[in-house]
Design a protein around this motif. Structure first.
Motif, PDB file in Angstrom:
ATOM      1  N   ALA A 146      77.072   0.913  84.246  1.00 51.57           N
ATOM      2  CA  ALA A 146      76.449  -0.539  83.527  1.00 51.57           C
ATOM      3  C   ALA A 146      75.404  -0.232  82.572  1.00 51.57           C
ATOM      4  O   ALA A 146      75.084   0.911  82.428  1.00 51.57           O
ATOM      5  CB  ALA A 146      76.147  -1.330  84.586  1.00 51.57           C
ATOM      6  N   HIS A 147      75.018  -1.117  82.037  1.00 51.54           N
ATOM      7  CA  HIS A 147      73.726  -1.243  81.173  1.00 51.54           C
ATOM      8  C   HIS A 147      72.739  -0.351  81.856  1.00 51.54           C
ATOM      9  O   HIS A 147      71.786  -0.033  81.375  1.00 51.54           O
ATOM     10  CB  HIS A 147      73.473  -2.453  80.290  1.00 51.54           C
ATOM     11  CG  HIS A 147      74.632  -2.594  79.484  1.00 51.54           C
ATOM     12  ND1 HIS A 147      75.634  -3.803  79.727  1.00 51.54           N
ATOM     13  CD2 HIS A 147      75.240  -2.114  78.222  1.00 51.54           C
ATOM     14  CE1 HIS A 147      76.126  -4.030  78.677  1.00 51.54           C
ATOM     15  NE2 HIS A 147      76.323  -2.947  77.765  1.00 51.54           N
ATOM     16  N   TRP A 203      72.462   1.386  84.079  1.00 52.76           N
ATOM     17  CA  TRP A 203      72.495   2.828  84.270  1.00 52.76           C
ATOM     18  C   TRP A 203      71.553   3.531  83.085  1.00 52.76           C
ATOM     19  O   TRP A 203      70.678   4.342  83.149  1.00 52.76           O
ATOM     20  CB  TRP A 203      73.807   3.536  84.222  1.00 52.76           C
ATOM     21  CG  TRP A 203      74.019   5.027  84.172  1.00 52.76           C
ATOM     22  CD1 TRP A 203      73.998   5.792  83.198  1.00 52.76           C
ATOM     23  CD2 TRP A 203      73.689   5.841  85.176  1.00 52.76           C
ATOM     24  NE1 TRP A 203      73.926   7.010  83.407  1.00 52.76           N
ATOM     25  CE2 TRP A 203      73.875   7.448  84.903  1.00 52.76           C
ATOM     26  CE3 TRP A 203      73.457   5.733  86.542  1.00 52.76           C
ATOM     27  CZ2 TRP A 203      73.844   8.234  85.784  1.00 52.76           C
ATOM     28  CZ3 TRP A 203      73.194   7.221  87.386  1.00 52.76           C
ATOM     29  CH2 TRP A 203      73.420   8.182  86.900  1.00 52.76           C
ATOM     30  N   MET A 206      69.490   2.053  80.954  1.00 51.15           N
ATOM     31  CA  MET A 206      68.231   1.538  80.791  1.00 51.15           C
ATOM     32  C   MET A 206      67.319   2.308  81.869  1.00 51.15           C
ATOM     33  O   MET A 206      66.114   2.134  81.796  1.00 51.15           O
ATOM     34  CB  MET A 206      68.133   0.162  81.005  1.00 51.15           C
ATOM     35  CG  MET A 206      68.689  -0.755  79.801  1.00 51.15           C
ATOM     36  SD  MET A 206      69.353  -2.398  80.190  1.00 51.15           S
ATOM     37  CE  MET A 206      67.751  -3.171  80.332  1.00 51.15           C
ATOM     38  N   PHE A 245      67.089   5.050  82.386  1.00 49.72           N
ATOM     39  CA  PHE A 245      66.694   6.646  82.051  1.00 49.72           C
ATOM     40  C   PHE A 245      66.018   6.484  80.955  1.00 49.72           C
ATOM     41  O   PHE A 245      65.890   5.454  80.133  1.00 49.72           O
ATOM     42  CB  PHE A 245      67.926   7.504  81.849  1.00 49.72           C
ATOM     43  CG  PHE A 245      68.681   7.964  82.793  1.00 49.72           C
ATOM     44  CD1 PHE A 245      68.350   8.981  83.478  1.00 49.72           C
ATOM     45  CD2 PHE A 245      69.601   7.093  83.586  1.00 49.72           C
ATOM     46  CE1 PHE A 245      69.206   9.523  84.614  1.00 49.72           C
ATOM     47  CE2 PHE A 245      70.210   7.515  84.697  1.00 49.72           C
ATOM     48  CZ  PHE A 245      70.004   8.829  85.014  1.00 49.72           C
ATOM     49  N   ASP A 261      66.153   7.798  77.991  1.00 43.86           N
ATOM     50  CA  ASP A 261      67.011   7.499  76.668  1.00 43.86           C
ATOM     51  C   ASP A 261      68.347   7.569  77.222  1.00 43.86           C
ATOM     52  O   ASP A 261      68.688   8.074  78.058  1.00 43.86           O
ATOM     53  CB  ASP A 261      66.637   8.188  75.561  1.00 43.86           C
ATOM     54  CG  ASP A 261      66.703   9.815  76.147  1.00 43.86           C
ATOM     55  OD1 ASP A 261      68.047  10.107  76.085  1.00 43.86           O
ATOM     56  OD2 ASP A 261      65.661  10.473  76.313  1.00 43.86           O
ATOM     57  N   ASP A 273      77.376   0.576  73.976  1.00 42.65           N
ATOM     58  CA  ASP A 273      76.618  -0.467  73.373  1.00 42.65           C
ATOM     59  C   ASP A 273      75.401  -0.979  73.874  1.00 42.65           C
ATOM     60  O   ASP A 273      74.817  -2.134  73.430  1.00 42.65           O
ATOM     61  CB  ASP A 273      77.836  -1.511  73.413  1.00 42.65           C
ATOM     62  CG  ASP A 273      77.568  -2.314  74.753  1.00 42.65           C
ATOM     63  OD1 ASP A 273      77.620  -1.724  75.606  1.00 42.65           O
ATOM     64  OD2 ASP A 273      77.939  -3.604  74.635  1.00 42.65           O
ATOM     65  N   THR A 274      74.619  -0.116  74.436  1.00 40.08           N
ATOM     66  CA  THR A 274      73.348  -0.575  74.983  1.00 40.08           C
ATOM     67  C   THR A 274      72.221  -1.020  74.049  1.00 40.08           C
ATOM     68  O   THR A 274      71.643  -1.951  74.256  1.00 40.08           O
ATOM     69  CB  THR A 274      72.834   0.344  76.360  1.00 40.08           C
ATOM     70  OG1 THR A 274      73.717   0.446  77.167  1.00 40.08           O
ATOM     71  CG2 THR A 274      71.502  -0.236  76.841  1.00 40.08           C
ATOM     72  N   TYR A 275      72.190   0.134  73.233  1.00 41.70           N
ATOM     73  CA  TYR A 275      71.453  -0.224  71.969  1.00 41.70           C
ATOM     74  C   TYR A 275      72.072  -0.217  70.701  1.00 41.70           C
ATOM     75  O   TYR A 275      71.882  -1.496  70.080  1.00 41.70           O
ATOM     76  CB  TYR A 275      70.351   1.322  72.129  1.00 41.70           C
ATOM     77  CG  TYR A 275      69.754   1.196  73.282  1.00 41.70           C
ATOM     78  CD1 TYR A 275      68.556   0.618  73.801  1.00 41.70           C
ATOM     79  CD2 TYR A 275      69.866   2.581  74.041  1.00 41.70           C
ATOM     80  CE1 TYR A 275      67.958   0.694  75.014  1.00 41.70           C
ATOM     81  CE2 TYR A 275      69.174   2.504  75.433  1.00 41.70           C
ATOM     82  CZ  TYR A 275      68.325   1.711  75.747  1.00 41.70           C
ATOM     83  OH  TYR A 275      67.688   1.728  76.781  1.00 41.70           O
ATOM     84  N   ASP A 276      72.755   0.892  70.451  1.00 40.28           N
ATOM     85  CA  ASP A 276      73.566   0.183  68.933  1.00 40.28           C
ATOM     86  C   ASP A 276      74.703   1.221  69.042  1.00 40.28           C
ATOM     87  O   ASP A 276      74.681   2.268  69.058  1.00 40.28           O
ATOM     88  CB  ASP A 276      72.452   0.672  67.889  1.00 40.28           C
ATOM     89  CG  ASP A 276      73.255   0.128  66.421  1.00 40.28           C
ATOM     90  OD1 ASP A 276      74.216   0.754  66.088  1.00 40.28           O
ATOM     91  OD2 ASP A 276      72.615  -0.479  65.827  1.00 40.28           O
ATOM     92  N   LYS A 301      75.189   3.625  65.793  1.00 38.60           N
ATOM     93  CA  LYS A 301      74.050   4.504  65.236  1.00 38.60           C
ATOM     94  C   LYS A 301      73.629   5.374  66.677  1.00 38.60           C
ATOM     95  O   LYS A 301      72.967   6.343  66.541  1.00 38.60           O
ATOM     96  CB  LYS A 301      73.116   3.632  64.786  1.00 38.60           C
ATOM     97  CG  LYS A 301      73.488   3.037  63.582  1.00 38.60           C
ATOM     98  CD  LYS A 301      71.876   2.400  62.765  1.00 38.60           C
ATOM     99  CE  LYS A 301      72.513   1.636  61.528  1.00 38.60           C
ATOM    100  NZ  LYS A 301      71.606   0.432  61.562  1.00 38.60           N
ATOM    101  N   SER A 302      73.588   4.988  67.784  1.00 39.77           N
ATOM    102  CA  SER A 302      73.297   5.504  68.976  1.00 39.77           C
ATOM    103  C   SER A 302      74.409   5.745  69.901  1.00 39.77           C
ATOM    104  O   SER A 302      74.516   7.135  70.208  1.00 39.77           O
ATOM    105  CB  SER A 302      72.109   4.404  69.487  1.00 39.77           C
ATOM    106  OG  SER A 302      71.897   5.274  70.817  1.00 39.77           O
ATOM    107  N   PRO A 354      77.434   8.491  68.602  1.00 37.74           N
ATOM    108  CA  PRO A 354      76.910   9.803  68.504  1.00 37.74           C
ATOM    109  C   PRO A 354      76.403  10.366  69.665  1.00 37.74           C
ATOM    110  O   PRO A 354      76.668  11.646  69.825  1.00 37.74           O
ATOM    111  CB  PRO A 354      75.789   9.435  67.472  1.00 37.74           C
ATOM    112  CG  PRO A 354      76.221   8.043  66.881  1.00 37.74           C
ATOM    113  CD  PRO A 354      76.794   7.336  67.943  1.00 37.74           C
ATOM    114  N   ASN A 355      75.825   9.530  70.558  1.00 36.84           N
ATOM    115  CA  ASN A 355      75.341  10.397  71.839  1.00 36.84           C
ATOM    116  C   ASN A 355      76.616  10.850  72.689  1.00 36.84           C
ATOM    117  O   ASN A 355      76.405  11.800  73.426  1.00 36.84           O
ATOM    118  CB  ASN A 355      74.334   9.448  72.592  1.00 36.84           C
ATOM    119  CG  ASN A 355      72.954   9.390  71.886  1.00 36.84           C
ATOM    120  OD1 ASN A 355      72.435  10.605  71.261  1.00 36.84           O
ATOM    121  ND2 ASN A 355      72.244   8.290  72.097  1.00 36.84           N
ATOM    122  N   THR A 406      77.690  13.817  71.326  1.00 29.48           N
ATOM    123  CA  THR A 406      76.969  14.909  71.548  1.00 29.48           C
ATOM    124  C   THR A 406      77.018  15.421  73.089  1.00 29.48           C
ATOM    125  O   THR A 406      77.185  16.656  73.185  1.00 29.48           O
ATOM    126  CB  THR A 406      75.526  14.414  71.743  1.00 29.48           C
ATOM    127  OG1 THR A 406      75.218  13.978  70.322  1.00 29.48           O
ATOM    128  CG2 THR A 406      74.496  15.717  72.100  1.00 29.48           C
TER     129      THR A 406
END
Lengths: 487, 487
Positions: free
Chosen positions: B200-201, B203, B205, B207, B209, B230-233, B236-237, B240-241, B244
């Protein structure tokens, strides 16, 4: 429900996240989760909170039995140290909640859980299932009861409920929000609420003719004698036969009361007016005319406008499923994490492109502001815990998004009430749920704190839910400070 | 459910009618009741039967405990001789039913109860509650699975279900109709069905980041690694994360599978296409792209048309509540009463101004007619019990209302299957319900007996449900002979 262990009534991800917290982080990190909802169902101007007693029962029964642990092991997802932790699991947190039967508004925390994150995460799903369901049905019922405008509304939906619990707890929620009774016998037994009923078409059809069926029913139930008149032909057969039976009872000197007819098909406006005239002409002006058949608040409202003479409403499918809007949409969001060094809560926020969907961070409580003159609600104010408002001071309220919209309250013109109460303290329940009929009384009073403009069925006036200046500033600071951490 | 006694899960009128039969009539009069429904939910071309196993459990557990009897006594409605009868109550009848997972059509008896009228009347409400709920969710699921066109559909609705049972048995029905898994852990345990989930979101939030949150999740669940982006963007986030982390796992040589991302907000068509390109460019063409967020069959269908690259669907609220049509509308009607002198069943009919609402009288069974060439359903034929059809004879089908609409089937071009099976005989269950995953297999086969034209989501071709000539003649004779018995 108190005998059912619903510990595994959870989404799998709650358990995999719990194991993640257990493995990767300090399992005892204390957090705050808020359960709230974003918009009122059915276009209503408010909602009615319900389900807290069942949430309490659920938390009290939380415990992983050996067969639960065995099942989880069999999935291959969980490691032994975590399963061992589950075996000893007990909820140890604090819970605050708005009492059942309270008028509530979007974005207000209905339930606040302060607990180690593994515990707070586990209870999310079942807590939402219970609160979402009962608050939905209570809210829908409030609409139907409003449309009935003083007539009794009976909850008759069990056979169309979404499973046994939906029937049982749906009936409970319907009683909280103002039904005069339910057909659901088990709900009657479990919650001490009045049970009601008449008979079915099969009763009529199992006798050689309608008149014999009516006579037999009246003989047995002279003081609850509502006869179903539409099996063959309402006006040519059903109503005349019912009148015959009422006359026979009167002539025989049998004391009968709470008597009348039930219409279950056809044009209810026309049939009720015709039936009323026939009953009045036969000397039964006080006969109850009850109706059922896919009723809802819109149809009841329309029948009233058409002059239907119905004064008792049996509402089934549309109430017990909240047919036009069958889900409440309550969510459960992380609001803060305790800093172990300082013991302070660090507020957390969930972003969204939609401003309405951005969560309110921090440890919060709700203050309801009433007009001292009328007793009606002026607005709700979501504050940070510990904020105080002195009624002898003036108070400036402002819209949290369009902040230029302001309301000034002069000193001593308003009263303030804290909406949330503590129900769990260190894992122990410290709250005793009132009886359902007492919650109904409380709920009636609650509904009276709304202006009529907020109670009407279509386009109700929206009651403002504002943020305290402190909370608003904290929220904006968090929003401003946010930067994406791209890889 | 097998440990819950739901005997009082009934409308009050079933009990008051039972007392009426007890007092006024011979309590042992044997009758036939049919449970059937009148129209397919959500404008579908068929429905899926579900819930029989829970009906069987309910009937097996039927018994009035001492506290049930005490409660009924406390209502003041019942007399001691009747309460004494209830204390000894045991279901003694026969029940026939269409097996779970079968494609069904309106007006066909899904369950036929042949029992003393007091027993047959008692079971009405709970039987309908169970069958209505599960058949509703199974039918809705079949629509969603059809729209997903081969992609996996996961049942994620527990938190929006109408109470615990709606979550548990809704998940069961969803699995019957083709979901690949459910998030509901208790349903997984009870029914042996696959459980699924991500995180869930909260999880993310919890941490510092997003990247740290993803790394921790991937470390723990490398073989079920769907990251919520989709928690932040999202672009853009989140994506990509996620990339990684997938790269890090690949570089570290960690075997990972069943990996990908979950989109839970925003424009799913746009985001999925962008995310797919990013994943492919990073060397992860087989990454799963799963989506959730108020999905239903219409939205999934639309996303597919828009070229969304989603290949796994988590469906919550709309499936578990059947949001556009949250009730099934099954009814339970008296079809015949046994003449004690002759032992013959006297057919009974319920009239209505609406021809579709007139019940089918008598002791009936259903024969399904398939094309021998294609294996597809040609029509269903409701017959009187004991009628036989020889496949080597020709067969003339006709519409029961517009009787000039006829279909002639040449000898040896069709096959006939009896749809109903006996599940209770003299009060004893003689049927063993298959495992849910076996019912799912059977249901897939069942869906394949429909033409595509009857499976499509909008304006499906209607499969004909005809009456045998014998039944049609009996029904018309009854209709013709009816005269009102006015007072």
């Amino acid at each position: 429900m108190s005998q059912r262990n619903l510990t595994l009534l959870t989404d799998l991800y709650e358990l995999t996240m719990m194991q993640g917290y257990f493995k990767e982080k300090d399992a005892n990190e204390t957090v705050i989760f808020d359960a709230f909802y974003r918009s009122n169902p059915s276009g209503n101007g408010y909602a009615i909170s319900a389900g807290l007693e069942q949430v309490i029962e659920y938390i009290n029964e939380l415990s992983f039995h050996e067969d639960d642990v065995d099942y989880l092991r069999s999935t291959g997802l969980f490691e032994e140290d975590f399963l061992e932790y589950l075996r000893k699991f007990k909820f140890s947190g604090d819970i605050y909640a708005i009492p059942e039967g309270t008028v509530i508004f979007p974005r207000e925390p209905l339930i606040k859980v302060i607990a180690p994150i593994m515990e707070a995460q586990l209870v999310e799903t079942a807590l939402l299932t219970i609160i979402n369901h009962q608050s939905l049905i209570a809210t829908k019922t409030a609409r139907v009861v409003y449309a009935a405008d003083g007539d009794g509304v009976m909850e008759f939906g069990l056979r169309r409920a979404q499973g046994p619990d939906a029937g049982i707890y749906g009936a409970r929620a319907a009683m909280i929000a103002g039904c005069v009774g339910t057909s659901n016998v088990l709900a009657g037994k479990m919650f001490g609420v009045p049970i009601k009923g008449t008979h079915a078409h099969s009763w009529i059809m199992s006798f050689p003719d309608e008149l014999t069926a009516f006579r037999n029913y009246a003989k047995l139930y002279p003081t609850a004698c509502i006869l179903l008149v539409d099996t063959y032909d309402t006006l040519k057969s059903g109503v005349p036969n019912a009148i015959t039976v009422f006359k026979e009872m009167r002539e025989a000197g049998i004391p009968f009361s709470n008597y009348g007819i039930r219409l279950d098909s056809g044009d209810l406006a026309y049939l009720s007016k015709k039936a009323k005239r026939m009953l009045v002409e036969a000397g039964f002006p006080d006969a109850i005319i009850s109706a059922s058949n896919d009723l809802d608040e819109t149809l009841i409202n329309s029948l009233k406008i058409q002059g239907a003479t119905i004064n008792s409403w049996g509402v089934g499918t549309n109430l017990i499923t909240s047919k036009d809007c069958p889900s409440f949409g309550g969510v459960y969001k992380l609001a803060a994490i305790m800093d172990k060094k300082t013991g302070e809560f660090i507020p957390k926020i969930k972003l969204s492109e939609n401003a309405e969907k951005i969560t309110n961070p921090g440890n919060k409580e709700i203050k309801r502001i009433y007009s001292r003159e009328t007793g009606k609600i002026i607005a709700d104010l979501i504050c940070l815990t510990g904020e105080t408002i002195k009624e002898s001071d003036s108070l400036l309220l402002f819209d949290p998004i369009e902040t230029w919209k302001k309301t000034y309250l002069a000193p001593d013109t308003y009263t303030v009430r804290d909406l949330m109460i503590q129900v769990f303290k260190g894992g122990e329940c410290i709250y005793h749920s009132p009886a359902v009929m007492d919650i109904q009384e409380y709920c009636k009073h609650e509904l009276n704190t709304l202006w009529d403009e907020s109670r009407r069925l279509v386009n109700p006036h929206e009651v403002h839910v504002d943020l305290s200046k402190k909370l608003w500033e904290m929220k904006n600071q968090l929003l401003d400070s946010y930067h994406f951490t791209n890889s």
